[in-house]
Design an enzyme around this catalytic site. Sequence first.
Site, PDB file in Angstrom:
ATOM      1  N   GLU A 195      -9.955   1.844   2.983  1.00 24.27           N
ATOM      2  CA  GLU A 195     -10.215   1.262   2.351  1.00 24.27           C
ATOM      3  C   GLU A 195      -9.780   0.050   1.756  1.00 24.27           C
ATOM      4  OE1 GLU A 195      -7.495   2.603  -0.428  1.00 24.27           O
ATOM      5  OE2 GLU A 195      -8.712   1.879  -2.837  1.00 24.27           O
ATOM      6  N   HIS A 196      -9.387  -0.658   2.471  1.00 28.35           N
ATOM      7  CA  HIS A 196      -9.258  -1.985   2.300  1.00 28.35           C
ATOM      8  C   HIS A 196      -8.284  -2.311   4.266  1.00 28.35           C
ATOM      9  CE1 HIS A 196      -6.912  -0.348  -1.842  1.00 28.35           C
ATOM     10  NE2 HIS A 196      -7.374  -1.363  -1.593  1.00 28.35           N
TER      11      HIS A 196
ATOM     12  N   HIS B 231       2.268   3.371  -3.345  1.00 28.29           N
ATOM     13  CA  HIS B 231       0.988   3.770  -4.047  1.00 28.29           C
ATOM     14  C   HIS B 231       1.945   5.011  -4.083  1.00 28.29           C
ATOM     15  CE1 HIS B 231      -1.645   1.361  -5.700  1.00 28.29           C
ATOM     16  NE2 HIS B 231      -1.819   1.163  -4.671  1.00 28.29           N
TER      17      HIS B 231
ATOM     18  N   HIS C  66     -53.395  15.455  -8.372  1.00 31.77           N
ATOM     19  CA  HIS C  66     -53.398  14.600  -7.582  1.00 31.77           C
ATOM     20  C   HIS C  66     -54.682  13.107  -7.402  1.00 31.77           C
ATOM     21  CE1 HIS C  66     -49.025  16.369  -7.636  1.00 31.77           C
ATOM     22  NE2 HIS C  66     -48.856  14.320  -7.584  1.00 31.77           N
TER      23      HIS C  66
ATOM     24  N   ASP D 189      -6.962  -6.517  -5.722  1.00 31.59           N
ATOM     25  CA  ASP D 189      -5.866  -5.248  -6.257  1.00 31.59           C
ATOM     26  C   ASP D 189      -5.924  -5.937  -8.542  1.00 31.59           C
ATOM     27  OD1 ASP D 189      -5.433  -3.361  -4.774  1.00 31.59           O
ATOM     28  OD2 ASP D 189      -3.127  -3.788  -4.483  1.00 31.59           O
TER      29      ASP D 189
ATOM     30  N   GLN E  54       0.985  -0.858   0.224  1.00 33.56           N
ATOM     31  CA  GLN E  54      -0.251   0.235   0.099  1.00 33.56           C
ATOM     32  C   GLN E  54       1.155   1.029   0.169  1.00 33.56           C
ATOM     33  OE1 GLN E  54      -3.523  -0.015  -0.986  1.00 33.56           O
ATOM     34  NE2 GLN E  54      -3.029   2.041  -0.153  1.00 33.56           N
TER      35      GLN E  54
END
Lengths: 428, 428
Positions: free
Chosen positions: B322-323, B258, B415, B356, B255
Amino acid sequence: MKVIKNPPVSEWNSICKRATFDKNNLTETVATILEEVKLNKDKALIQYTALFDKVKLSSLEVTKEEISEAKNLISKELKEAIQLAKSNIEIFHNSQKEQEVKVETTAGVTCWRKSVAIEKVGLYIPGGTAPLFSTILMLGIPAKIAGCKEIVLCTPPNKKGAINPAILYTASLVGVTKIFKVGGAQAIAAMGYGTETIPNVYKILGPGNQYVTKAKELIQQEGIAIDMPAGPSEVLVIADETSNPKFVAADLLSQAEHGVDSQVVLLTTNEEVVASINVELESQLNLLARKEIALKALENSFSVSLNSIEECIQFSNKYAPEHLIIASEKASIYIDKITNAGSVFLGNYSCESAGDYASGTNHTLPTNGYAKNYSGVSLDSFIKKITFQEVTKQGIQNIGNAIELMAEAEGLQAHKNAVTVRLNEINN
Amino acid sequence: MKVIKNPPVSEWNSICKRATFDKNNLTETVATILEEVKLNKDKALIQYTALFDKVKLSSLEVTKEEISEAKNLISKELKEAIQLAKSNIEIFHNSQKEQEVKVETTAGVTCWRKSVAIEKVGLYIPGGTAPLFSTILMLGIPAKIAGCKEIVLCTPPNKKGAINPAILYTASLVGVTKIFKVGGAQAIAAMGYGTETIPNVYKILGPGNQYVTKAKELIQQEGIAIDMPAGPSEVLVIADETSNPKFVAADLLSQAEHGVDSQVVLLTTNEEVVASINVELESQLNLLARKEIALKALENSFSVSLNSIEECIQFSNKYAPEHLIIASEKASIYIDKITNAGSVFLGNYSCESAGDYASGTNHTLPTNGYAKNYSGVSLDSFIKKITFQEVTKQGIQNIGNAIELMAEAEGLQAHKNAVTVRLNEINN
């Protein structure tokens, strides 16, 4: 209603264009309100409520006493009607629950998704002339089915500092956890940022005027989710020789009475039908309390003659209406051709009012052509889906080499190494 | 990595806060690019590409010849790896198709939803150091399964005006309909507004730098849907005495490589494990090509000691990673406690790299705590659900009175009338 006869396809795009409204200074005004509420919290809310709603509140939260009192103010008949609508909306939204599907993509690699409620959601209900308690059913019921723990509702008070009893009754019925007397952009800010008394939420849903809409748009940029972008309400009716002109006229008017910016569109293959509908429009219009509004809305509206129902559907797909009524006895044969619409009403007895209140479908729908890329509110709006994967020793042996090759080709060596250390350990 | 020992719950919120980045002038810069592309279309794209990508293009669209050529430049091994990943991603995303469920909410009132593809979607794939062809699999495969008719891909060219062959190969493999050599905010503008050569789309998906992210944010306000708000990538690992420190360290580094703004978080009940992981981190870090990036990312990162795995899950739900890797032999017993996460990896062999690239799950996931209110990309991202209702004579007789009462209470007489005209006709 403007009449357009057999326009060439090249003109459809421009016919389908919605009116745009002047939004000068709107962003600035709303941004100031958001900033003020972020900074001064409850104090700012009290001030804005005094300014915009003309009432000086001592407390923002609706009390249990106010809710009990409201229950006594609603007729037994209306309560039963709301209960029936609630039951239908529950049945339909319960049917939207998804089964968890586990798949083994490769031997030893299992993947699935789990639906989990968004913990805290905020519902906005406008004030104004019509107390939209039906929208509370449409937002509160799926929130409750999803399992949202905090369901906050904001709605503006009247000049006496009170909320319409039908709103309080319905909110309490569907299980809203907290109700606050605050409206406008300041309500959106309160639910987005949180104040001393109003909890912050992760998603805000519900209709509103241009200030509310802009506030939702701006707060979305700070990571708070919203239901969808908003625009004026609209209906598109496809009528043929099997339509009932009286019904069609009533449906067009039920949309037109929403607001002066509402748009109604009539597509037809049969000019006699248009003539009959126009006669009906005129006679029904005169009986309406909201006649002036409906009349203004009809001025923005148009009918289009086309060669076949298929062509009408093609036009409708380009227009992407919020509501699509196929007022034909043959409605169901066209279902598969519909690609862009919020909610579809099939046949002569499926009036839009049914979906607005009690058929079970949701009435919070994409307007302004957004049916091309957005769904209406549903159970999905109150959950997020978490993906899971379980990779066994066998699994990583089966897919490990592919991961190593791909990670290397992307220049991500550490991604590759996370697999290599595992394969090495298994092979030793 | 900063070490935090048993922080009181009152401090969790501030520990979970993501770093914010200075975005001065970003909005203005990006808004100018959008405006310019809206106005001058292809001409503006050619100019921006010359300015930012340092190449003067004569044509924006990738040709069939360029795609065939790319196929020859990819090794057989990499092609097979991509095929394996494609197959797994297809299996998982195919499993996300929903059965149409028709329910009769009241006798004579039938409601259902139909999933329909968003007709035109745009995929953005960044350029830069790593050619992210894996992201094309993650976006292109569900778009194809959904049935999107137009799948446009934009990615910036290199200084020679070429696109990485792995990107062209993968785009062609998954069925992208058109590939354009344009990157940055100008690519988002092109897909949002359309130009002479690039078709406008209804939804734009894919990762990007802060300019791309801001452009997506701004264009969303014009009614074009986007996948989700974006932030730096992140992983949270929960480790206990059954974890393998070498694996955990490799996952944290995968990670961290990145970007310098990536964040990795380690939660554990066992201080010895932290010590072993730290030793592994140091030795593995030294072998990485992207060591400097990973080192910077680790500086933003932290480990937290807590009293139990349950407490770690509670912390993780607050962080909403996220993960989420549960690096424990007992991982599966905690599944039901997880409420906020993008994608979850269970057990010691489920590395993030697997998700991934090739396990089958999607890697386009909510970052920055957005897992509280957003799902990752899935088949759902490429469809909208249209609701249908069919109300028969019997149906309107059963729910008509409830609708009339509710419409009247909301002050919407037209209506009500849409129902009344039908009930009158039936009763006559």
